[in-house]
Design a protein around this motif. Sequence first.
Motif, short mmCIF file in Angstrom:
data_model
loop_
_atom_site.label_atom_id
_atom_site.label_comp_id
_atom_site.label_asym_id
_atom_site.label_seq_id
_atom_site.Cartn_x
_atom_site.Cartn_y
_atom_site.Cartn_z
N TRP A 1 0.84 -1.21 0.00
CA TRP A 1 0.00 0.00 0.00
C TRP A 1 0.87 1.26 0.00
O TRP A 1 0.58 2.22 -0.72
CB TRP A 1 -0.93 0.01 1.21
N PHE B 1 -10.41 -5.73 -4.38
CA PHE B 1 -10.66 -5.72 -2.95
C PHE B 1 -11.80 -4.78 -2.60
O PHE B 1 -12.59 -5.05 -1.69
CB PHE B 1 -9.39 -5.31 -2.18
N THR C 1 -14.98 -5.89 -0.52
CA THR C 1 -15.38 -5.21 0.70
C THR C 1 -16.88 -4.97 0.69
O THR C 1 -17.57 -5.16 1.70
CB THR C 1 -14.65 -3.87 0.84
N ALA D 1 -7.14 -8.34 1.04
CA ALA D 1 -6.79 -7.12 1.78
C ALA D 1 -5.30 -7.11 2.11
O ALA D 1 -4.66 -6.05 2.15
CB ALA D 1 -7.62 -7.01 3.04
N GLN D 2 -4.74 -8.28 2.35
CA GLN D 2 -3.32 -8.40 2.68
C GLN D 2 -2.46 -8.49 1.42
O GLN D 2 -1.24 -8.63 1.50
CB GLN D 2 -3.08 -9.63 3.55
N SER E 1 -11.67 -12.49 1.23
CA SER E 1 -11.59 -11.03 1.29
C SER E 1 -10.38 -10.57 2.10
O SER E 1 -9.68 -9.63 1.73
CB SER E 1 -12.89 -10.48 1.91
N GLU E 2 -10.12 -11.27 3.21
CA GLU E 2 -8.99 -10.90 4.07
C GLU E 2 -7.66 -11.11 3.35
O GLU E 2 -6.75 -10.28 3.46
CB GLU E 2 -9.02 -11.71 5.36
#
Length: 203
Positions: A17, A37, A41, A102-103, A98-99
Amino acid sequence: MESNKDEGNKAWGKKFWLDLIEKEKFNPYAVGMITLFAVFTLFVVLISVGSGNTSNSTTAEKQIEESPKVDMGSEKRRIYEELIKLEDYHSPSWNALSESLAQSNRYESYSNARKSEDVLINIWSKLRDIKCNTTGDSIFDEKCEEILKQANKAYSAKRMATKELMKWLDDNSPKKLYEAENAMEYAVSEWKSYQMLLAKNFR
């Protein structure tokens, strides 16, 4: 060891990020991961809020005449509980996917997508076994058939989106990203319609 691995994944995700935002670095995979993502979400939000084919008119009328009628309130609760069981079965694998997105963990995302697809296949099979019993309330009986049809469409759309996501994770190309994004957007639309019907007519 697992703890160290988790921390490593989080650190990798944080660096991902920061590189993208602070350095404005163009990376097709990174940009695509952010886009997907964001869609995932929305899916998680819809799941949190949320937590067959319809017979032709002649056949439906015949069944109403011949089938023993059940209490509408009891049937409403039964259908709702059956559908919530499917959500409870589905949510853990979908949230894990989803997690991992996110990572920014590509390999874990692929693995979780595969697991989620297996769950969705099982849900499709379970949905076929859920049938509406005739209550004599024509409006409710119609809504019952409608919710099962929409549930089928929603979970099928999620399964297709998962398949397209795996294709993109396996082949990081603009075309696969475009197809995955479109499949996700369609799945979000179908899931939202399903949740709205469920909330309006069964909660």
